[in-house]
Structures are given as structure tokens and as C-alpha cells.
Scaffold this motif. Structure first.
Motif, mmCIF file in Angstrom:
data_model
loop_
_atom_site.group_PDB
_atom_site.id
_atom_site.type_symbol
_atom_site.label_atom_id
_atom_site.label_comp_id
_atom_site.label_asym_id
_atom_site.label_seq_id
_atom_site.Cartn_x
_atom_site.Cartn_y
_atom_site.Cartn_z
ATOM 1 N N ASN A 155 43.258 9.513 122.540
ATOM 2 C CA ASN A 155 42.750 10.334 121.436
ATOM 3 C C ASN A 155 43.818 10.851 120.479
ATOM 4 O O ASN A 155 44.279 11.972 120.610
ATOM 5 C CB ASN A 155 41.941 11.535 121.934
ATOM 6 N N GLU A 156 44.216 10.045 119.528
ATOM 7 C CA GLU A 156 45.007 10.449 118.377
ATOM 8 C C GLU A 156 46.129 11.423 118.703
ATOM 9 O O GLU A 156 46.058 12.604 118.407
ATOM 10 C CB GLU A 156 44.080 11.051 117.310
ATOM 11 N N SER A 157 47.150 10.897 119.334
ATOM 12 C CA SER A 157 48.253 11.743 119.779
ATOM 13 C C SER A 157 49.570 10.993 119.621
ATOM 14 O O SER A 157 49.589 9.786 119.422
ATOM 15 C CB SER A 157 48.046 12.164 121.235
ATOM 16 N N ALA A 158 50.656 11.733 119.731
ATOM 17 C CA ALA A 158 51.994 11.143 119.658
ATOM 18 C C ALA A 158 52.840 11.685 120.811
ATOM 19 O O ALA A 158 53.790 12.442 120.595
ATOM 20 C CB ALA A 158 52.638 11.452 118.312
ATOM 21 N N PRO A 159 52.492 11.318 122.049
ATOM 22 C CA PRO A 159 53.295 11.764 123.185
ATOM 23 C C PRO A 159 54.706 11.181 123.118
ATOM 24 O O PRO A 159 54.928 10.129 122.508
ATOM 25 C CB PRO A 159 52.535 11.236 124.400
ATOM 26 N N VAL A 160 55.656 11.876 123.758
ATOM 27 C CA VAL A 160 57.062 11.462 123.743
ATOM 28 C C VAL A 160 57.562 11.347 125.179
ATOM 29 O O VAL A 160 57.293 12.222 126.011
ATOM 30 C CB VAL A 160 57.920 12.489 122.972
ATOM 31 N N MET A 161 58.291 10.272 125.455
ATOM 32 C CA MET A 161 58.949 10.115 126.758
ATOM 33 C C MET A 161 60.374 9.642 126.529
ATOM 34 O O MET A 161 60.602 8.657 125.825
ATOM 35 C CB MET A 161 58.204 9.113 127.635
ATOM 36 N N GLN A 162 61.316 10.349 127.139
ATOM 37 C CA GLN A 162 62.725 9.984 127.021
ATOM 38 C C GLN A 162 63.364 10.103 128.398
ATOM 39 O O GLN A 162 63.264 11.142 129.042
ATOM 40 C CB GLN A 162 63.424 10.909 126.023
ATOM 41 N N ASP A 163 63.999 9.027 128.851
ATOM 42 C CA ASP A 163 64.622 8.988 130.180
ATOM 43 C C ASP A 163 63.597 9.295 131.262
ATOM 44 O O ASP A 163 63.771 10.194 132.081
ATOM 45 C CB ASP A 163 65.803 9.963 130.252
ATOM 46 N N VAL A 164 62.511 8.530 131.260
ATOM 47 C CA VAL A 164 61.420 8.715 132.210
ATOM 48 C C VAL A 164 61.266 7.447 133.046
ATOM 49 O O VAL A 164 61.334 6.334 132.528
ATOM 50 C CB VAL A 164 60.094 9.044 131.486
ATOM 51 N N THR A 165 61.042 7.628 134.352
ATOM 52 C CA THR A 165 60.870 6.515 135.283
ATOM 53 C C THR A 165 59.452 6.511 135.847
ATOM 54 O O THR A 165 58.957 7.547 136.300
ATOM 55 C CB THR A 165 61.881 6.622 136.447
ATOM 56 N N PHE A 166 58.827 5.342 135.836
ATOM 57 C CA PHE A 166 57.537 5.110 136.488
ATOM 58 C C PHE A 166 57.763 4.092 137.599
ATOM 59 O O PHE A 166 58.127 2.952 137.318
ATOM 60 C CB PHE A 166 56.509 4.555 135.496
ATOM 61 N N ASN A 167 57.541 4.505 138.838
ATOM 62 C CA ASN A 167 57.820 3.633 139.966
ATOM 63 C C ASN A 167 56.723 3.752 141.015
ATOM 64 O O ASN A 167 56.363 4.856 141.425
ATOM 65 C CB ASN A 167 59.184 4.001 140.570
ATOM 66 N N GLN A 168 56.170 2.601 141.420
ATOM 67 C CA GLN A 168 55.213 2.500 142.522
ATOM 68 C C GLN A 168 53.925 3.292 142.280
ATOM 69 O O GLN A 168 53.345 3.859 143.206
ATOM 70 C CB GLN A 168 55.866 2.905 143.846
ATOM 71 N N ASN A 169 53.476 3.335 141.039
ATOM 72 C CA ASN A 169 52.175 3.904 140.733
ATOM 73 C C ASN A 169 51.128 2.795 140.810
ATOM 74 O O ASN A 169 51.437 1.624 140.608
ATOM 75 C CB ASN A 169 52.186 4.522 139.337
ATOM 76 N N THR A 170 49.870 3.170 141.082
ATOM 77 C CA THR A 170 48.817 2.184 141.287
ATOM 78 C C THR A 170 47.545 2.559 140.546
ATOM 79 O O THR A 170 47.112 3.715 140.598
ATOM 80 C CB THR A 170 48.481 2.048 142.789
ATOM 81 N N ALA A 171 46.966 1.565 139.868
ATOM 82 C CA ALA A 171 45.648 1.727 139.260
ATOM 83 C C ALA A 171 44.686 0.753 139.930
ATOM 84 O O ALA A 171 44.980 -0.441 140.024
ATOM 85 C CB ALA A 171 45.707 1.467 137.768
ATOM 86 N N ASN A 172 43.558 1.250 140.382
ATOM 87 C CA ASN A 172 42.565 0.378 140.994
ATOM 88 C C ASN A 172 41.900 -0.523 139.961
ATOM 89 O O ASN A 172 41.302 -1.524 140.307
ATOM 90 C CB ASN A 172 41.510 1.205 141.724
ATOM 91 N N ASN A 173 42.042 -0.153 138.672
ATOM 92 C CA ASN A 173 41.526 -0.989 137.604
ATOM 93 C C ASN A 173 42.687 -1.382 136.677
ATOM 94 O O ASN A 173 43.346 -2.361 136.927
ATOM 95 C CB ASN A 173 40.400 -0.263 136.846
ATOM 96 N N SER A 174 42.969 -0.612 135.628
ATOM 97 C CA SER A 174 43.967 -1.016 134.627
ATOM 98 C C SER A 174 45.035 0.050 134.386
ATOM 99 O O SER A 174 44.768 1.243 134.496
ATOM 100 C CB SER A 174 43.264 -1.317 133.301
ATOM 101 N N GLY A 175 46.226 -0.439 134.042
ATOM 102 C CA GLY A 175 47.330 0.457 133.703
ATOM 103 C C GLY A 175 48.013 1.051 134.915
ATOM 104 O O GLY A 175 47.919 2.248 135.150
ATOM 105 N N GLY A 176 48.746 0.236 135.659
ATOM 106 C CA GLY A 176 49.403 0.714 136.875
ATOM 107 C C GLY A 176 50.296 1.910 136.636
ATOM 108 O O GLY A 176 50.207 2.921 137.319
ATOM 109 N N ALA A 177 51.172 1.824 135.634
ATOM 110 C CA ALA A 177 52.065 2.936 135.301
ATOM 111 C C ALA A 177 51.471 3.805 134.208
ATOM 112 O O ALA A 177 51.343 5.016 134.346
ATOM 113 C CB ALA A 177 53.429 2.420 134.875
#
Length: 194
Positions: A120-142
């Protein structure tokens, strides 16, 4: 609810939460959101916190939920949070642009957006962020991005995440993210591993 950036939460472990049955849209439909943190119309600063082992089934945001909120996270770990809906670690929507600096999303689980789900119309920011071993039962694991959640990401590492459906690392639907100096590797899904 209603805090600005002068409100700070620093050095806490938030765990064992089960969410809030709320109607942030005020449309008469109540769902369970925000197992660890629930942000409504607020922009707090959250530093050096561990947000872990929280649940928000039948709604979303096992670790964190944001509605019209743009909190800033510094040095936080968001781990082992669960929802049977969207956003295991984080679910942000309706003009929410949270920012994350030097944070880790680890072993979160959801139906959509194991690590986080932004929409929904946003501009989130991520800097020096790690996504590891996340799971989605459908779509978008990380990460799941939808409906103009135009993420600005720098030095983001997306590795060893799994989606049973689409986008082991990243699922993008009608959004325009921008990634700089980032690594997407060793992710798994039935279609679109990375």
C-alpha cells in the motif's frame, strides 16, 4: 498509538506475544495483528531490541504490525515469529514506511512474506539488513512487496530463504523496489528461486 520519534524503546526483548484483535481500518472487520509490536498511526524509534517467538495468526505481523506508521529500527533482531497469514517478521500497510538499519530477520514464517510483507503506497527503507532462513508457505520467502510498496534497499543480504510458491527470496507484485549493493543467493521456491 500516536507516538512520534521521541518515543523510544531501547534494549528490550519482546517475546511470547500473541497479537491484538483490532480493526485498524475501522470497517467492522477484526483480525489479529502484531504479536510483538503493534503500531497504529505512530513513528517510534526501536533500538537494539530482540523481537522473537511471537504469533499473530488470522491477521498478520507475527513480530511487528504497522498501520499508517513508520517506525525506525536500529540494530534489532526479528526472529522466530509466526503467522498463518501475512508477514511473519513484519506486516506493514496503508502508508507505512518503516525503516531498518543493521537489522536481522531470521527464521520467521508466514503464508505470504516469511520475513516481511509490505504493501500500500509506501517507501520503506532497509540498509545493512539480513534475511536468513525465513519461510513462506506460499510466496515471498524473505520479502513480499505489493501495491506500490517501493522498497529502497542498500546492502541487503537475502540468503537461504524458502517459499513453497513464488519468490524464494523476493516476491514483487505491482511494486518498484530499488536494490543497491545487495546479495540474493541460495534461496528456494517452486518458481523464481531468487
Amino acid at each position: 498509538n500516536g507516538e512520534d520519534s521521541q518515543a523510544q524503546l531501547h534494549g528490550f526483548t519482546l517475546q511470547g506475544g500473541v497479537g491484538n484483535v483490532e480493526d485498524p481500518d475501522q470497517n467492522g472487520s477484526y483480525y489479529n495483528y502484531g504479536g510483538g509490536i503493534y503500531c497504529l498511526n505512530s513513528d517510534p524509534i526501536i533500538k537494539d531490541c530482540i523481537i522473537q517467538n511471537n504469533i499473530a495468526n488470522e491477521g498478520g505481523g507475527g513480530g511487528v504490525f504497522c498501520f499508517n506508521s513508520s517506525p525506525s529500527f536500529y540494530g534489532c533482531t526479528i526472529a522466530n515469529n509466526i503467522t498463518d497469514d501475512v508477514g511473519g517478521g513484519l506486516y506493514a500497510r496503508v502508508g507505512s514506511s518503516p525503516s531498518f538499519y543493521n537489522c536481522v530477520f531470521f527464521e520467521n514464517n508466514a503464508e505470504f512474506g516469511g520475513g516481511c510483507y509490505l504493501r500500500n503506497e509506501s517507501a520503506p527503507v532497509m540498509q545493512d539488513v539480513t534475511f536468513n532462513q525465513n519461510t513462506a508457505n506460499n510466496s515471498g520467502g524473505a520479502i513480499g512487496l505489493k501495491d506500490d510498496a517501493n522498497l529502497l534497499a542498500t546492502n541487503v543480504y537475502i540468503s537461504n530463504n524458502v517459499a513453497e510458491g513464488l519468490g524464494g527470496g523476493l516476491y514483487v507484485n505491482n511494486a518498484n523496489p530499488e536494490f543497491s549493493f545487495s546479495l540474493i543467493s541460495d534461496n528456494l521456491s517452486s518458481s523464481g528461486g531468487g
